[in-house]
Design a protein around this motif. Structure first.
Motif, PDB file in Angstrom:
ATOM      1  N   GLU A  60       1.331  -8.854   7.573  1.00 14.17           N
ATOM      2  CA  GLU A  60       1.244  -7.400   7.406  1.00 14.17           C
ATOM      3  C   GLU A  60       2.438  -6.749   8.092  1.00 14.17           C
ATOM      4  O   GLU A  60       2.652  -6.923   9.292  1.00 14.17           O
ATOM      5  CB  GLU A  60      -0.059  -6.870   8.005  1.00 14.17           C
ATOM      6  CG  GLU A  60      -0.235  -5.367   7.877  1.00 14.17           C
ATOM      7  CD  GLU A  60      -1.449  -4.866   8.637  1.00 14.17           C
ATOM      8  OE1 GLU A  60      -2.514  -4.682   8.016  1.00 14.17           O
ATOM      9  OE2 GLU A  60      -1.323  -4.661   9.875  1.00 14.17           O
TER      10      GLU A  60
ATOM     11  N   ALA B  13      -8.024  -6.590   1.338  1.00 11.03           N
ATOM     12  CA  ALA B  13      -7.077  -7.446   0.630  1.00 11.03           C
ATOM     13  C   ALA B  13      -7.835  -8.622   0.025  1.00 11.03           C
ATOM     14  O   ALA B  13      -8.895  -9.033   0.531  1.00 11.03           O
ATOM     15  CB  ALA B  13      -5.987  -7.954   1.567  1.00 11.03           C
TER      16      ALA B  13
ATOM     17  N   ALA C  61       3.810  -3.169   8.786  1.00 11.71           N
ATOM     18  CA  ALA C  61       3.595  -1.721   8.791  1.00 11.71           C
ATOM     19  C   ALA C  61       4.913  -1.018   9.115  1.00 11.71           C
ATOM     20  O   ALA C  61       5.750  -1.558   9.852  1.00 11.71           O
ATOM     21  CB  ALA C  61       2.526  -1.350   9.809  1.00 11.71           C
TER      22      ALA C  61
ATOM     23  N   ASP D  95       0.868  -1.170   0.000  1.00  9.60           N
ATOM     24  CA  ASP D  95       0.000   0.000   0.000  1.00  9.60           C
ATOM     25  C   ASP D  95       0.910   1.227   0.000  1.00  9.60           C
ATOM     26  O   ASP D  95       1.498   1.567   1.026  1.00  9.60           O
ATOM     27  CB  ASP D  95      -0.901  -0.013   1.231  1.00  9.60           C
ATOM     28  CG  ASP D  95      -1.893   1.134   1.256  1.00  9.60           C
ATOM     29  OD1 ASP D  95      -1.755   2.064   0.435  1.00  9.60           O
ATOM     30  OD2 ASP D  95      -2.810   1.126   2.103  1.00  9.60           O
TER      31      ASP D  95
ATOM     32  N   TYR E   6       2.475  -6.369   2.387  1.00 11.11           N
ATOM     33  CA  TYR E   6       1.710  -7.571   2.689  1.00 11.11           C
ATOM     34  C   TYR E   6       2.297  -8.753   1.922  1.00 11.11           C
ATOM     35  O   TYR E   6       2.688  -8.624   0.764  1.00 11.11           O
ATOM     36  CB  TYR E   6       0.246  -7.396   2.291  1.00 11.11           C
ATOM     37  CG  TYR E   6      -0.477  -6.312   3.046  1.00 11.11           C
ATOM     38  CD1 TYR E   6      -1.153  -6.594   4.230  1.00 11.11           C
ATOM     39  CD2 TYR E   6      -0.477  -4.999   2.581  1.00 11.11           C
ATOM     40  CE1 TYR E   6      -1.815  -5.593   4.935  1.00 11.11           C
ATOM     41  CE2 TYR E   6      -1.131  -3.996   3.274  1.00 11.11           C
ATOM     42  CZ  TYR E   6      -1.798  -4.298   4.451  1.00 11.11           C
ATOM     43  OH  TYR E   6      -2.449  -3.296   5.151  1.00 11.11           O
TER      44      TYR E   6
ATOM     45  N   LEU F 220      -9.019  -5.488   6.272  1.00  9.06           N
ATOM     46  CA  LEU F 220      -7.721  -5.348   6.934  1.00  9.06           C
ATOM     47  C   LEU F 220      -7.825  -4.643   8.277  1.00  9.06           C
ATOM     48  O   LEU F 220      -7.016  -4.894   9.169  1.00  9.06           O
ATOM     49  CB  LEU F 220      -6.757  -4.598   6.010  1.00  9.06           C
ATOM     50  CG  LEU F 220      -6.356  -5.370   4.743  1.00  9.06           C
ATOM     51  CD1 LEU F 220      -5.532  -4.490   3.817  1.00  9.06           C
ATOM     52  CD2 LEU F 220      -5.574  -6.628   5.121  1.00  9.06           C
TER      53      LEU F 220
ATOM     54  N   THR G 144       2.699   0.146   4.019  1.00 12.64           N
ATOM     55  CA  THR G 144       2.527  -1.184   4.593  1.00 12.64           C
ATOM     56  C   THR G 144       2.673  -2.252   3.518  1.00 12.64           C
ATOM     57  O   THR G 144       2.052  -2.163   2.459  1.00 12.64           O
ATOM     58  CB  THR G 144       1.152  -1.313   5.267  1.00 12.64           C
ATOM     59  OG1 THR G 144       1.029  -0.305   6.280  1.00 12.64           O
ATOM     60  CG2 THR G 144       0.980  -2.682   5.906  1.00 12.64           C
TER      61      THR G 144
ATOM     62  N   ARG H 163       1.910  -8.245  11.818  1.00 12.92           N
ATOM     63  CA  ARG H 163       0.565  -8.662  12.188  1.00 12.92           C
ATOM     64  C   ARG H 163       0.186  -9.815  11.276  1.00 12.92           C
ATOM     65  O   ARG H 163       0.402  -9.765  10.069  1.00 12.92           O
ATOM     66  CB  ARG H 163      -0.391  -7.496  12.002  1.00 12.92           C
ATOM     67  CG  ARG H 163      -1.848  -7.777  12.323  1.00 12.92           C
ATOM     68  CD  ARG H 163      -2.667  -6.564  11.914  1.00 12.92           C
ATOM     69  NE  ARG H 163      -4.092  -6.706  12.179  1.00 12.92           N
ATOM     70  CZ  ARG H 163      -5.036  -6.097  11.464  1.00 12.92           C
ATOM     71  NH1 ARG H 163      -4.690  -5.320  10.440  1.00 12.92           N
ATOM     72  NH2 ARG H 163      -6.306  -6.250  11.770  1.00 12.92           N
TER      73      ARG H 163
END
Length: 355
Positions: free
Chosen positions: A221, A250, A223, A203, A210, A265, A208, A230
């Protein structure tokens, strides 16, 4: 409806190299109308072209208006591999660049598989899966600029141009690695024992990253300021991931389940699961319509899903071993490892997308 589908099916592009008769279930949701796409040389709605043996993935360069593809054939030592430059309208091959030889005795090359484009620095990034590395190539010349080791069974790579980062999945050792796209230096490495990172997405608004965790049915995830990753549950054997335009949702292609999972998310939960076809392998989103496209390897189809309704709105037959779907420049590009070209090449399909 039947008359329109028949009309569209008869307008499949036939190249001079091979007449490809593409079986079409219904092209309505993808093409939108039967209007010919002005950029296509033969004026057709759907085109299919034999490109290269061992066709894997594609990525579009907006800067250069070029479609890039990777191809690699066989088990190690791989001696036949290419970075392919194509016209995104006609799918005509404009150039093929051979990766460097890594073993002169066997002729093995640094075979390319996954791919991402960095238009900010005019480069192409590849995953060199067999050589446990990531490669960087010049878009202008096709020259290999760097090989970055330590990415074990490198699966996919994605670029965050805003932050000058390329994220790669290191499937064999549970790592997700970020490289500086200016200096090619490693910037960050996140490793969790027992994970198997595969598909990648980023993103660019938040930074972030993924990755799908193929073996554990999760999304990883990462960040920018989080102390630890996460882990978000998803479907069975997620191999590929894509994000909605707003970055709040997602979508994972769940290979073992033959489904696409729709993941909220913020909540960290699957909110819809939609059957798409056996061997769901690759997923992409159309930012204009919000629809999701899933390439299903075993059923040889591309499924179009409305994620809000959780329904399949269309399905197209693309030929054997559908491998990858990429959406860019108002079209879906689908690589199918069918080997049905005149010299055993795999086919690349192009479907203009409706609004």
């Amino acid at each position: 409806m039947a008359a329109l589908v028949t009309a569209l099916a008869h307008r499949v592009c036939r190249t001079t190299a091979i007449g490809v008769s593409l079986a079409v279930g219904s092209t309505l949701a993808l093409a939108g109308t039967a209007t010919a796409h002005s950029g296509n040389a033969c004026g057709s709605v759907v085109s299919s072209v034999p490109v290269a043996k061992g066709l894997y993935q594609t990525a579009y360069s907006e800067r250069n208006h070029v479609l890039w593809a990777t191809s690699s054939v066989g088990e190690p030592p791989v001696t036949n591999s290419s970075l392919v430059k194509l016209d995104p309208h006609t799918l005509k091959v404009e150039a093929m660049y051979r990766p460097p030889v890594v073993n002169p005795k066997t002729g093995a090359v640094e075979a390319v598989y996954g791919i991402a484009v960095d238009d900010e620095h005019n480069t192409v990034w590849t995953t060199n899966t067999r050589d446990n590395s990531v490669g960087v190539y010049s878009q202008r010349t096709g020259k290999r600029l760097a090989t970055l080791p330590g990415v074990h069974h490198a699966r996919e790579v994605v670029v965050d141009e805003k932050r000058d980062l390329a994220w790669a999945s290191s499937f064999a050792d549970g790592s997700v690695i970020a490289f500086d796209t200016r200096t090619f230096k490693e910037k960050k490495r996140v490793t969790l024992a027992g994970l198997s990172p595969a598909g990648m997405a980023v993103d660019e608004r938040t930074g972030t990253a993924y990755a799908t965790d193929f073996a554990n049915d999760r999304i990883i995830e990462i960040a920018p300021h989080a102390k630890s990753p996460r882990l978000i549950p998803t479907g069975d054997s997620p191999l590929s991931i894509a994000l909605s335009k707003d970055g709040q949702t997602a979508y994972s292609a769940d290979q073992a389940a033959g489904t696409v999972s729709v993941i909220n998310l913020r909540k960290g939960a699957v909110i819809k699961t939609v059957p798409t076809g056996a061997g769901a392998k690759s997923v992409a989103t159309d930012p204009r319509s919000g629809r999701v496209l899933v390439a299903n390897r075993t059923t040889a189809t591309v499924t179009v899903v409305d994620p809000r309704e959780g329904t399949v709105v269309d399905s197209l037959t693309t030929g054997a071993n559908t491998n990858h779907v990429h959406v860019a420049h108002g079209a879906a590009f689908v690589a199918a490892k069918s080997g049905s070209g005149p010299e055993g090449q795999d086919l690349l399909h192009r479907f203009p997308l409706g609004r």
